[in-house]
Design a protein around this motif. Sequence first.
Motif, PDB file in Angstrom:
ATOM      1  N   ASP A 208       0.817  -1.209   0.000  1.00  0.00           N
ATOM      2  CA  ASP A 208       0.000   0.000   0.000  1.00  0.00           C
ATOM      3  C   ASP A 208       0.852   1.261   0.000  1.00  0.00           C
ATOM      4  O   ASP A 208       1.910   1.314   0.640  1.00  0.00           O
ATOM      5  CB  ASP A 208      -0.909   0.041   1.235  1.00  0.00           C
ATOM      6  N   CYS A 209       0.368   2.286  -0.697  1.00  0.00           N
ATOM      7  CA  CYS A 209       0.975   3.620  -0.709  1.00  0.00           C
ATOM      8  C   CYS A 209      -0.105   4.575  -0.228  1.00  0.00           C
ATOM      9  O   CYS A 209      -0.876   5.106  -1.028  1.00  0.00           O
ATOM     10  CB  CYS A 209       1.426   3.987  -2.125  1.00  0.00           C
ATOM     11  N   LEU A 210      -0.188   4.786   1.067  1.00  0.00           N
ATOM     12  CA  LEU A 210      -1.335   5.461   1.660  1.00  0.00           C
ATOM     13  C   LEU A 210      -1.135   6.942   1.943  1.00  0.00           C
ATOM     14  O   LEU A 210      -2.079   7.633   2.318  1.00  0.00           O
ATOM     15  CB  LEU A 210      -1.755   4.732   2.938  1.00  0.00           C
ATOM     16  N   GLU A 211       0.086   7.454   1.780  1.00  0.00           N
ATOM     17  CA  GLU A 211       0.324   8.865   2.057  1.00  0.00           C
ATOM     18  C   GLU A 211      -0.021   9.707   0.823  1.00  0.00           C
ATOM     19  O   GLU A 211       0.558   9.534  -0.251  1.00  0.00           O
ATOM     20  CB  GLU A 211       1.775   9.110   2.451  1.00  0.00           C
ATOM     21  N   ILE A 212      -0.950  10.623   0.983  1.00  0.00           N
ATOM     22  CA  ILE A 212      -1.385  11.480  -0.121  1.00  0.00           C
ATOM     23  C   ILE A 212      -0.230  12.351  -0.582  1.00  0.00           C
ATOM     24  O   ILE A 212       0.469  12.967   0.226  1.00  0.00           O
ATOM     25  CB  ILE A 212      -2.582  12.353   0.316  1.00  0.00           C
ATOM     26  N   GLY A 213       0.008  12.374  -1.890  1.00  0.00           N
ATOM     27  CA  GLY A 213       1.022  13.231  -2.473  1.00  0.00           C
ATOM     28  C   GLY A 213       2.452  12.721  -2.369  1.00  0.00           C
ATOM     29  O   GLY A 213       3.388  13.425  -2.728  1.00  0.00           O
ATOM     30  N   ALA A 214       2.645  11.501  -1.918  1.00  0.00           N
ATOM     31  CA  ALA A 214       3.996  10.952  -1.766  1.00  0.00           C
ATOM     32  C   ALA A 214       4.553  10.483  -3.108  1.00  0.00           C
ATOM     33  O   ALA A 214       3.820  10.323  -4.080  1.00  0.00           O
ATOM     34  CB  ALA A 214       3.971   9.801  -0.768  1.00  0.00           C
ATOM     35  N   THR A 215       5.860  10.247  -3.127  1.00  0.00           N
ATOM     36  CA  THR A 215       6.534   9.718  -4.306  1.00  0.00           C
ATOM     37  C   THR A 215       7.177   8.386  -3.928  1.00  0.00           C
ATOM     38  O   THR A 215       7.842   8.283  -2.896  1.00  0.00           O
ATOM     39  CB  THR A 215       7.614  10.702  -4.805  1.00  0.00           C
ATOM     40  N   TYR A 216       6.980   7.379  -4.782  1.00  0.00           N
ATOM     41  CA  TYR A 216       7.511   6.041  -4.532  1.00  0.00           C
ATOM     42  C   TYR A 216       8.420   5.637  -5.684  1.00  0.00           C
ATOM     43  O   TYR A 216       8.061   5.813  -6.850  1.00  0.00           O
ATOM     44  CB  TYR A 216       6.369   5.025  -4.385  1.00  0.00           C
ATOM     45  N   VAL A 217       9.585   5.088  -5.347  1.00  0.00           N
ATOM     46  CA  VAL A 217      10.551   4.656  -6.362  1.00  0.00           C
ATOM     47  C   VAL A 217      11.203   3.346  -5.923  1.00  0.00           C
ATOM     48  O   VAL A 217      11.175   2.991  -4.752  1.00  0.00           O
ATOM     49  CB  VAL A 217      11.652   5.719  -6.606  1.00  0.00           C
ATOM     50  N   GLY A 218      11.802   2.653  -6.881  1.00  0.00           N
ATOM     51  CA  GLY A 218      12.615   1.485  -6.578  1.00  0.00           C
ATOM     52  C   GLY A 218      11.902   0.163  -6.744  1.00  0.00           C
ATOM     53  O   GLY A 218      10.729   0.089  -7.061  1.00  0.00           O
ATOM     54  N   VAL A 219      12.701  -0.908  -6.502  1.00  0.00           N
ATOM     55  CA  VAL A 219      12.203  -2.271  -6.583  1.00  0.00           C
ATOM     56  C   VAL A 219      12.606  -2.972  -5.293  1.00  0.00           C
ATOM     57  O   VAL A 219      13.801  -3.207  -5.085  1.00  0.00           O
ATOM     58  CB  VAL A 219      12.806  -3.020  -7.789  1.00  0.00           C
ATOM     59  N   PRO A 220      11.697  -3.298  -4.416  1.00  0.00           N
ATOM     60  CA  PRO A 220      10.296  -2.890  -4.407  1.00  0.00           C
ATOM     61  C   PRO A 220      10.184  -1.395  -4.077  1.00  0.00           C
ATOM     62  O   PRO A 220      11.088  -0.810  -3.476  1.00  0.00           O
ATOM     63  CB  PRO A 220       9.675  -3.739  -3.308  1.00  0.00           C
ATOM     64  N   ALA A 221       9.085  -0.801  -4.470  1.00  0.00           N
ATOM     65  CA  ALA A 221       8.907   0.646  -4.308  1.00  0.00           C
ATOM     66  C   ALA A 221       8.882   1.040  -2.834  1.00  0.00           C
ATOM     67  O   ALA A 221       8.327   0.338  -1.995  1.00  0.00           O
ATOM     68  CB  ALA A 221       7.617   1.092  -4.993  1.00  0.00           C
ATOM     69  N   ARG A 222       9.520   2.164  -2.558  1.00  0.00           N
ATOM     70  CA  ARG A 222       9.521   2.731  -1.207  1.00  0.00           C
ATOM     71  C   ARG A 222       9.354   4.243  -1.330  1.00  0.00           C
ATOM     72  O   ARG A 222       9.727   4.840  -2.331  1.00  0.00           O
ATOM     73  CB  ARG A 222      10.797   2.378  -0.462  1.00  0.00           C
ATOM     74  N   LYS A 223       8.813   4.836  -0.295  1.00  0.00           N
ATOM     75  CA  LYS A 223       8.568   6.274  -0.301  1.00  0.00           C
ATOM     76  C   LYS A 223       9.885   7.026  -0.183  1.00  0.00           C
ATOM     77  O   LYS A 223      10.769   6.634   0.581  1.00  0.00           O
ATOM     78  CB  LYS A 223       7.637   6.654   0.851  1.00  0.00           C
TER      79      LYS A 223
END
Length: 167
Positions: free
Chosen positions: A147-162
Amino acid sequence: MEKTKNIYFKDKKDYIKNKLLKEHEYYIYKYQKCLRLEEISNNKFLKYFYRRKKNILGAKLGIYISKNVFAEGLHIWHYGNIIVNGGSKVGKNCILHGDNCIGNNGRDNKCPVIGDNVDIGVGAKIIGDLHIADNVKIGAGAVVIVDCLEIGATYVGVPARKVQKVR
């Protein structure tokens, strides 16, 4: 349909120029038009007609999107290898940059639920039973499996992280 047209073309002259020159924006618009006409058609014959037209064009472009997945305002920048599972739900004004996969994880049929105004970078994959908040950016090549629950955040990478915003 007019809103979709406005995403890809500035005015009628721009539309005609793109159509005559067979630019990629014209074909992406045509694909989305068939997708939306399949979704809104009440006539069974027309529904199948638009689905077939969409699938033929999608096979040429490398795009497969099931009906009723995306809300209004979908913007696809580049065609080629865009696969979206029919069980997924995506909010308004989603941006796909190409080479994207949105679907189940292969162990079950549960698919992502994605909020409004989500920008999905080139090569990004969103896989499994997860939720993505509104206004999230997913970087190029990222693989989102949680889940990516923070509004307006940016996620990158494998696996994705904020990632933290640089000020």
